[in-house]
Design a protein around this motif. Structure first.
Motif, PDB file in Angstrom:
ATOM      1  N   MET A   1      -7.072 -14.774 -11.260  1.00  0.00           N
ATOM      2  CA  MET A   1      -6.370 -16.042 -11.436  1.00  0.00           C
ATOM      3  C   MET A   1      -5.310 -15.891 -12.507  1.00  0.00           C
ATOM      4  N   MET A   2      -4.089 -16.379 -12.200  1.00  0.00           N
ATOM      5  CA  MET A   2      -2.941 -16.337 -13.109  1.00  0.00           C
ATOM      6  C   MET A   2      -2.551 -14.923 -13.505  1.00  0.00           C
ATOM      7  N   CYS A   3      -2.726 -13.990 -12.582  1.00  0.00           N
ATOM      8  CA  CYS A   3      -2.278 -12.615 -12.791  1.00  0.00           C
ATOM      9  C   CYS A   3      -1.280 -12.238 -11.703  1.00  0.00           C
ATOM     10  N   ASP A   4      -0.273 -11.468 -12.099  1.00  0.00           N
ATOM     11  CA  ASP A   4       0.676 -10.957 -11.116  1.00  0.00           C
ATOM     12  C   ASP A   4       0.334  -9.506 -10.790  1.00  0.00           C
ATOM     13  N   VAL A   5       1.276  -8.813 -10.191  1.00  0.00           N
ATOM     14  CA  VAL A   5       1.033  -7.452  -9.698  1.00  0.00           C
ATOM     15  C   VAL A   5       0.587  -6.497 -10.808  1.00  0.00           C
ATOM     16  N   ARG A   6       0.898  -6.820 -12.048  1.00  0.00           N
ATOM     17  CA  ARG A   6       0.547  -5.928 -13.148  1.00  0.00           C
ATOM     18  C   ARG A   6      -0.955  -5.777 -13.337  1.00  0.00           C
ATOM     19  N   VAL A   7      -1.742  -6.731 -12.856  1.00  0.00           N
ATOM     20  CA  VAL A   7      -3.194  -6.634 -13.017  1.00  0.00           C
ATOM     21  C   VAL A   7      -3.757  -5.431 -12.268  1.00  0.00           C
ATOM     22  N   PHE A   8      -3.054  -4.999 -11.220  1.00  0.00           N
ATOM     23  CA  PHE A   8      -3.455  -3.814 -10.454  1.00  0.00           C
ATOM     24  C   PHE A   8      -2.478  -2.658 -10.650  1.00  0.00           C
ATOM     25  N   GLY A   9      -1.698  -2.705 -11.717  1.00  0.00           N
ATOM     26  CA  GLY A   9      -0.699  -1.672 -11.942  1.00  0.00           C
ATOM     27  C   GLY A   9      -1.245  -0.251 -11.872  1.00  0.00           C
ATOM     28  N   PRO A  10      -2.315   0.072 -12.617  1.00  0.00           N
ATOM     29  CA  PRO A  10      -2.847   1.439 -12.565  1.00  0.00           C
ATOM     30  C   PRO A  10      -3.357   1.832 -11.183  1.00  0.00           C
ATOM     31  N   GLN A  11      -3.908   0.875 -10.442  1.00  0.00           N
ATOM     32  CA  GLN A  11      -4.449   1.194  -9.122  1.00  0.00           C
ATOM     33  C   GLN A  11      -3.323   1.374  -8.093  1.00  0.00           C
ATOM     34  N   LEU A  12      -2.283   0.567  -8.204  1.00  0.00           N
ATOM     35  CA  LEU A  12      -1.153   0.735  -7.292  1.00  0.00           C
ATOM     36  C   LEU A  12      -0.543   2.122  -7.456  1.00  0.00           C
ATOM     37  N   GLY A  13      -0.409   2.545  -8.722  1.00  0.00           N
ATOM     38  CA  GLY A  13       0.145   3.865  -8.967  1.00  0.00           C
ATOM     39  C   GLY A  13      -0.729   4.968  -8.401  1.00  0.00           C
ATOM     40  N   ALA A  14      -2.050   4.852  -8.573  1.00  0.00           N
ATOM     41  CA  ALA A  14      -2.967   5.895  -8.121  1.00  0.00           C
ATOM     42  C   ALA A  14      -3.104   5.917  -6.598  1.00  0.00           C
ATOM     43  N   LEU A  15      -3.321   4.757  -5.982  1.00  0.00           N
ATOM     44  CA  LEU A  15      -3.579   4.712  -4.544  1.00  0.00           C
ATOM     45  C   LEU A  15      -2.336   4.972  -3.709  1.00  0.00           C
ATOM     46  N   SER A  16      -1.160   4.620  -4.248  1.00  0.00           N
ATOM     47  CA  SER A  16       0.058   4.766  -3.452  1.00  0.00           C
ATOM     48  C   SER A  16       0.464   6.220  -3.245  1.00  0.00           C
ATOM     49  N   ALA A  17      -0.197   7.148  -3.949  1.00  0.00           N
ATOM     50  CA  ALA A  17       0.083   8.558  -3.711  1.00  0.00           C
ATOM     51  C   ALA A  17      -0.343   8.994  -2.308  1.00  0.00           C
ATOM     52  N   ASP A  18      -1.362   8.327  -1.760  1.00  0.00           N
ATOM     53  CA  ASP A  18      -1.899   8.719  -0.455  1.00  0.00           C
ATOM     54  C   ASP A  18      -1.936   7.590   0.568  1.00  0.00           C
ATOM     55  N   HIS A  19      -1.636   6.366   0.140  1.00  0.00           N
ATOM     56  CA  HIS A  19      -1.775   5.221   1.043  1.00  0.00           C
ATOM     57  C   HIS A  19      -0.596   4.262   0.868  1.00  0.00           C
ATOM     58  N   ALA A  20      -0.291   3.525   1.904  1.00  0.00           N
ATOM     59  CA  ALA A  20       0.669   2.422   1.793  1.00  0.00           C
ATOM     60  C   ALA A  20      -0.071   1.236   1.176  1.00  0.00           C
ATOM     61  N   VAL A  21       0.405   0.770   0.031  1.00  0.00           N
ATOM     62  CA  VAL A  21      -0.311  -0.256  -0.725  1.00  0.00           C
ATOM     63  C   VAL A  21       0.556  -1.506  -0.853  1.00  0.00           C
ATOM     64  N   MET A  22      -0.061  -2.663  -0.685  1.00  0.00           N
ATOM     65  CA  MET A  22       0.642  -3.945  -0.759  1.00  0.00           C
ATOM     66  C   MET A  22      -0.115  -4.874  -1.704  1.00  0.00           C
ATOM     67  N   PHE A  23       0.607  -5.563  -2.577  1.00  0.00           N
ATOM     68  CA  PHE A  23       0.007  -6.579  -3.440  1.00  0.00           C
ATOM     69  C   PHE A  23       0.320  -7.952  -2.861  1.00  0.00           C
ATOM     70  N   ALA A  24      -0.696  -8.785  -2.714  1.00  0.00           N
ATOM     71  CA  ALA A  24      -0.520 -10.119  -2.135  1.00  0.00           C
ATOM     72  C   ALA A  24      -0.761 -11.186  -3.195  1.00  0.00           C
ATOM     73  N   PRO A  25       0.235 -11.997  -3.549  1.00  0.00           N
ATOM     74  CA  PRO A  25       0.018 -13.064  -4.530  1.00  0.00           C
ATOM     75  C   PRO A  25      -0.897 -14.153  -3.982  1.00  0.00           C
ATOM     76  N   THR A  26      -1.570 -14.847  -4.901  1.00  0.00           N
ATOM     77  CA  THR A  26      -2.524 -15.900  -4.521  1.00  0.00           C
ATOM     78  C   THR A  26      -2.120 -17.232  -5.145  1.00  0.00           C
ATOM     79  N   THR A  27      -0.815 -17.473  -5.249  1.00  0.00           N
ATOM     80  CA  THR A  27      -0.323 -18.641  -5.994  1.00  0.00           C
ATOM     81  C   THR A  27       0.329 -19.696  -5.113  1.00  0.00           C
ATOM     82  N   GLN A  28       0.299 -19.524  -3.782  1.00  0.00           N
ATOM     83  CA  GLN A  28       1.131 -20.374  -2.934  1.00  0.00           C
ATOM     84  C   GLN A  28       0.388 -21.454  -2.164  1.00  0.00           C
ATOM     85  N   GLY A  29      -0.878 -21.683  -2.480  1.00  0.00           N
ATOM     86  CA  GLY A  29      -1.606 -22.724  -1.756  1.00  0.00           C
ATOM     87  C   GLY A  29      -2.625 -23.408  -2.650  1.00  0.00           C
TER      88      GLY A  29
END
Length: 226
Positions: A1-29
């Motif tokens: 709650m109340m976090c943007d993409v930076r909350v998963f920053g380390p994981q996006l960097g690590a997982l994107s080496a081998d996978h297509a990774v997408m961050f989905a915001p949860t603020t629009q409903g």
């Protein structure tokens, strides 16, 4: 709650080496159903799904609505329970404060440092959480608070999961304690429960290397034939 993409920053960097990774915001409903529908509209036809905190609640709603599209599920610091009337009513003063120009005061109450592990990194993580919340702003906060108040109890749906599932939690989580997350794992067939030592409610930021290792292991778990 109340976090943007930076909350998963380390994981996006690590997982994107081998996978297509997408961050989905949860603020629009203002309802979990709205948020889940929007994410399903963005997502590919099949995808692995990671959710933390409120994002975990959204992930459970996605599983309720479109289980055939999720190939594996990781829940971090997540509760499947609906809010009690007391918990829901306790959000109202915060909503009023956010709408009346006192949003900065609300942030510390919504994510107190006591939810994090007592480590030298606690202040750095707390400052990042505050910056993410200020970036998203009070209107996003009110929408998320309403969605959390109205979220359904997902316990009855958990036993239907037949995909690789991992429950990940910090051993010092001051908000969703280990016992509740262990119970969540027990309700999902064949789910693995992994504890991140020296982490609280945001292990992704508090112990990123450990979380990255757990998620890499989760990605290697054998798929289930349906």
């Amino acid at each position: 709650m109340m976090c943007d993409v930076r909350v998963f920053g380390p994981q996006l960097g690590a997982l994107s080496a081998d996978h297509a990774v997408m961050f989905a915001p949860t603020t629009q409903g203002e309802r979990m159903e709205e948020i889940a529908s929007q994410i399903l509209g963005w997502a590919p036809s099949k995808f692995a799904l990671i959710g933390a905190g409120m994002g975990g609640a959204v992930a459970l709603e996605i599983m309720r609505r479109a289980p055939e599209r999720v190939t594996r599920l990781a829940l971090i610091s997540t509760s499947p329970l609906a809010e009690t009337p007391q918990q829901a009513s306790a959000r109202e003063p915060h909503i009023v404060a956010a709408r009346s120009g006192r949003f900065a005061d609300v942030i510390g109450k919504e994510m107190p440092s006591s939810w994090l592990a007592d480590t030298p990194h606690r202040l750095v993580v707390s400052d990042l959480v505050r910056d993410m919340a200020l970036h998203l702003g009070p209107e996003a906060y009110v929408r998320q608070a309403r969605a959390m108040q109205r979220r359904r109890d997902q316990q009855s749906n958990l036993r239907k999961f037949n995909i690789p599932c991992m429950i990940l939690c910090g051993d010092e989580d001051g908000h969703v304690p280990f016992g509740k997350q262990e119970l969540l794992a027990e309700m999902i067939p064949n789910a693995r429960c992994e504890v991140v030592v020296g982490a609280g409610h945001l292990p992704m930021l508090e112990r990123p290397e450990a979380v990255n290792e757990h998620l890499a292991s989760w990605m290697r778990m054998a798929l289930v034939l349906r």
